[in-house]
Structures are given as structure tokens and as C-alpha cells.
Design an enzyme around this catalytic site. Structure first.
Site: not given
Length: 336
Positions: A295, A149, A33, A12-13, A153, A125, A177
Site C-alpha cells: 500500500d 497485481y 469464468n 463489478y466494472i 498491469k 490501473s 483508473y
């Protein structure tokens, strides 16, 4: 003309950044990949820009393939997007995240060093801020993580810092970002998940077009204006031009630098659903579920440093993001 390797360039990015670089006159080489991306995005890139790029299908953990790319292509800098990126999934399969994100990056860096290519822009991120103590979040805020995740990072940021301190001929930029949404204004390129979307906006647009029955809102008991999570949503093309600005700044950069890429404005999940409902012209159904592990309540950027040092500032507002996403979804109801 500078030749840039974009890892994860079909994603996407990465794919939108390919457009920004090609339009700015760079030669682009992509490795991907295709686990979470589609090769068809390359056709869209070439249609939009009228320019071609070089593609290698493969994994950044494949050292032999990387060596072949660097041997053949005379790469001058790397923009590194390749990695697994779903917060919820990382909680379920952490080993795959460490293997893909951390081990893959180590292999990439080893090959870069081997071929004396020491310029890299790393796709980090806002998750490295964990549950932030202040909003908007500056780059020097306390770092912590709430999920695997985010931990990959933060680990990679620290690895890159160690690398720079060991050899200051490296030029390294860490771009943190926030929440990329939107699509290219042509409607020919957007977020095209392989399965049910992990990210909020493609989920919303798939519900809006009838591919999914309702939006899942994870928690409505956060300490926010309407109880749902607040995020800094940034148009993917603003993010792409942020990478271009960072690349152009890298040439004269004297140290490892960190920049937030965001709008500085937070919107709640329900506000995003409402805005998309206005764009599509009808209410979009949703159901409130339990909170998701990992979250947080609120997260939005202080992006002043990027504006001052890179000359970059987000140009698109939340309505632009929703409108462009909807145009893409209408053109490609099932993605690529």
C-alpha cells in the site's frame, strides 16, 4: 450495429460497462469464468436496460472457446476486464496473478490477431504509478509498481505497446483508473464479492449493515491529513461511461493512447468512513491495524487528457458514490 466482446463482463466494472454500451446501442457479448463474479449480474443488466446480451461462461485462457466466440459472433472490438485484482492477494499468490492476468491476455490477443480484430481497450490501473512522485498524477508520470497485481498491469501495458509498434493497424487504448466505488443508481447492480470484500467500500457497507463487525483500517501513520491512505474514488458508472467514450474515440484513433480515469480529488479512508456514516445515519465502527504490504500513502488522478480528448469527465461526487453503494447494499445485504 457494432458487436463488442467484454471479458469479465459479469464483474463489478464490466457489468456496469455492459449497461453503458447497451444503452448506447451496441451489441454486447460477455465472457466470464465467474470466479470473482455472479451470473445474476446479467439479469440485472437486462432488467435495467431492457436489452439482452450474449453470454459465454469460460476462461480467457481457453483458446478454443475464444476461437469459437470470434468465429460465431463477428466481434469488432474488445474491452478487456478479465483478471484477478486484489493487491494483498497478489502478494500472497503471485503465480496465479501472472498466469491469469498475463497468460490469459496473451491468449486473447493471439485469437484477436487470428480473426483480424485489432481494437482493444485494456483495463489498466493507477497501480502502475507505484508510489507516485507527484499528485495529481499525469499519464506521463514515472511508472513503477509495488505489488504483483500492479506488475501484471504494467507488463500488459508494455506487451500492448510492443504489439502496437510491431503492427500499427492495431487500435489500442490503455485506461488507468483509480478506485471504483458506488453502484448503479437503480440499486439493482453493484459490487458483489464472492467472499469477504477486498475493496474498501463494500467492506464499509457490509459493516454498516451488520454483515461484518468493524472496518479494518490498514495504517494510520501515513504522511496524509489524518494518517490514513488517500485515494481518488470514482463512481463505477462514471468509469463505465469512460469506457464508452474511449470506445467511440477508438474508431478514429491513430495510435496507442493512455488515459487516466479519475475525479482528480483525493479522500482519506477515514473521510470515506465518515461520509458513509452520514449516508447510513449512524457511526460505523473501525479498528486501525498495521499497514498492508504494497500500500502507498496518496494517489489521485490528473484526468485532464480524458476530458480534452475523449470529452469525458466524472459527474458523481463522493456522496453520490456512498449513497448508491448503500442503496445497493440495502437491496442485496449479502450480494447476489
Amino acid at each position: 450495429m457494432k458487436k463488442i466482446l467484454i471479458t469479465g463482463g459479469c464483474g463489478y466494472i464490466g457489468s456496469h460497462t455492459c449497461i453503458a454500451l447497451l444503452e448506447a446501442g451496441y451489441d454486447v457479448v460477455v465472457i466470464d469464468n465467474l470466479i470473482n463474479s455472479r451470473k445474476k449480474s446479467l439479469e440485472a443488466i437486462e432488467t435495467v436496460t431492457g436489452k439482452s446480451l450474449t453470454f459465454y461462461q469460460g476462461d480467457i485462457r481457453d483458446k478454443e472457446l475464444l476461437e469459437n466466440i470470434f468465429k460465431q459472433e463477428q466481434i469488432e472490438a474488445v474491452i478487456h476486464f478479465a483478471g484477478l485484482k486484489a493487491v494483498g492477494e497478489s502478494v500472497e499468490i503471485p503465480l496465479e496473478y501472472y498466469q491469469n492476468n498475463v497468460a490469459g491476455t496473451l491468449t486473447l490477443l493471439e485469437v484477436m490477431r487470428q480473426y483480424n480484430c485489432k481494437k482493444i481497450i485494456f483495463s489498466s490501473s493507477a497501480t502502475v504509478y507505484g508510489d507516485p512522485e507527484i499528485n495529481p498524477i499525469p499519464e506521463d508520470a514515472k511508472l513503477s509498481v509495488t505489488n504483483p497485481y500492479g506488475r501484471t498491469k504494467l507488463m500488459l501495458e508494455n506487451i500492448l505497446r510492443d504489439l502496437y509498434h510491431s503492427d500499427q493497424t492495431w487500435k489500442i487504448t490503455l485506461l488507468r483508473y483509480f478506485n471504483p466505488i458506488g453502484a448503479h443508481q437503480s440499486g439493482l447492480l453493484g459490487e458483489s464479492p464472492q467472499d469477504i470484500p477486498n475493496n474498501l467500500l463494500p467492506y464499509i457497507t457490509q459493516v454498516a449493515i451488520g454483515q461484518l463487525p468493524y472496518i479494518r483500517v490498514f495504517g494510520q501513520d501515513y504522511p496524509t491529513k489524518d494518517g490514513t491512505g488517500v485515494r481518488d474514488y470514482i463512481h463505477v458508472m462514471d468509469l463505465a461511461t469512460g469506457h464508452l467514450a474511449a470506445l467511440e474515440h477508438l474508431e478514429n484513433q491513430q495510435s496507442l493512447e493512455v488515459y487516466n480515469l479519475g475525479t482528480g480529488q483525493g479522500y482519506s479512508v477515514l473521510e470515506l468512513i465518515q461520509m458513509m456514516s452520514e449516508v447510513v445515519g449512524h457511526p460505523i465502527p473501525y479498528k486501525v491495524l498495521e499497514r498492508r504490504p504494497g500500500d502507498i500513502a496518496t494517489c489521485f488522478a490528473n484526468a485532464t487528457k480524458a476530458e480534452q480528448e475523449l470529452g469525458w469527465k466524472a459527474q458523481f461526487d463522493i456522496k453520490d458514490m456512498c449513497r448508491d453503494s448503500w442503496r445497493w447494499q440495502q437491496n442485496y445485504p449479502k450480494g447476489f
